[in-house]
Design an enzyme around this catalytic site. Structure first.
Site: not given
Length: 300
Positions: A179-181
């Protein structure tokens, strides 16, 4: 347009001359807006930008911390103003931009630093789609709305530069950070395309793909407690370098090597990352457990 084409050579020459003769920073007398400026990389960036003679506009949600950083900058002789804004609120962003342009007339540089990090495996994410939504709201939708709101003024004055504080994960594709990347990669790609469209107006973008930084965002992950990491000041120095030199990207050697490996030997890279994924399990926080006390740690 010719000046924009020569950005990198000009920056190299300026750095070489500056090593011998005292030259003013390109940031002097400019207006620089920094998000996530109440702590960590954002606060350190604001201090360093102000020290170079810029007017720095600090943006974050936490009013008390934001005010403290602005007061500190002014006490040191710098020029700083603070603005409380929730970057997940589109209307709030539009109001922020309207107020900033009314009070300062322009924004020359934008640093999209505010962010949300989530380290959680897919196995623990099947019923947590809200993690994706929240991460995209802070790391992608907010910065893009801010860029779009400031872009007309930057293009009209024929000068502007946006620095996006990203992660080396956009090159490494590290497990447990899907999700972050993905959110940071979306901002990276959006800015690359926006930079091509605004190139002739002398509005440019830099992506600072930074390695691990010792901030509040990494505290919950046990694996990072003894991992080498940059200090916020060291990370901020990379951001300021990107502001002054306006490069396309600021990369790490490890990130660049991983990017090449992903292209040349993608399945081998998958195997290596699969092994790394197994070697470094989810944190207790990601599993919904309270943090483990360190030896000698006390508390009530």
């Amino acid at each position: 347009m010719l000046g924009t084409l020569l950005l990198t050579p000009t920056a190299v020459v300026r750095r070489a001359v500056g090593a011998v003769l005292p030259l003013p920073s390109p940031l002097r007398d400019r207006v620089v807006l920094v998000t996530g400026a109440s702590s960590g990389i954002g606060a350190a960036t604001a201090r360093q930008v102000a020290a170079r003679g810029a007017t720095v506009l600090l943006v974050a949600r936490r009013e008390d911390r934001l005010t403290a950083v602005a007061d500190e900058i002014r006490a040191a002789g710098g020029d700083a103003s603070s603005y409380v804004c929730d970057l997940t609120d589109t209307a709030a962003i539009d109001g922020l931009v309207a107020r900033v342009l009314d009070e300062h007339g322009r924004v020359d540089y934008l640093v999209n630093n505010a962010g949300r990090s989530i380290r959680r495996s897919l196995e623990l994410s099947y019923d947590r789609f809200h993690d994706v939504e929240r991460t995209m709201a802070v790391n992608y939708f907010g910065p893009v709305r801010l860029i779009l709101a400031l872009m007309p003024q930057m293009r009209e004055q024929r000068f502007g530069h946006v620095v996006n504080v990203l992660t080396w994960g956009v090159q490494i594709k590290a497990p447990k950070f899907s999700a972050y990347i993905a959110s940071k990669t979306a901002l990276d790609v959006f800015s690359r395309i926006a930079g091509r469209e605004a190139f002739g107006d002398n509005v440019t973008f830099s992506s600072v793909r930074i390695s691990l930084v010792r901030t509040d965002m990494v505290v919950a992950t046990e694996a990072y407690r003894r991992t080498p990491a940059l200090t916020p000041d060291q990370a901020a120095a990379k951001v300021v370098r990107a502001l002054e030199d306006r490069p396309l990207t600021v990369d790490t050697l490890a990130g660049s090597l991983a990017e090449v490996a992903n292209l040349v030997a993608p399945r081998l890279s998958d195997a290596v990352m699969w092994a790394a994924n197994a070697a470094f399990p989810d944190s207790r926080a990601a599993r919904g457990l309270p943090p483990r006390r360190e030896v000698g740690e006390t508390g009530s």
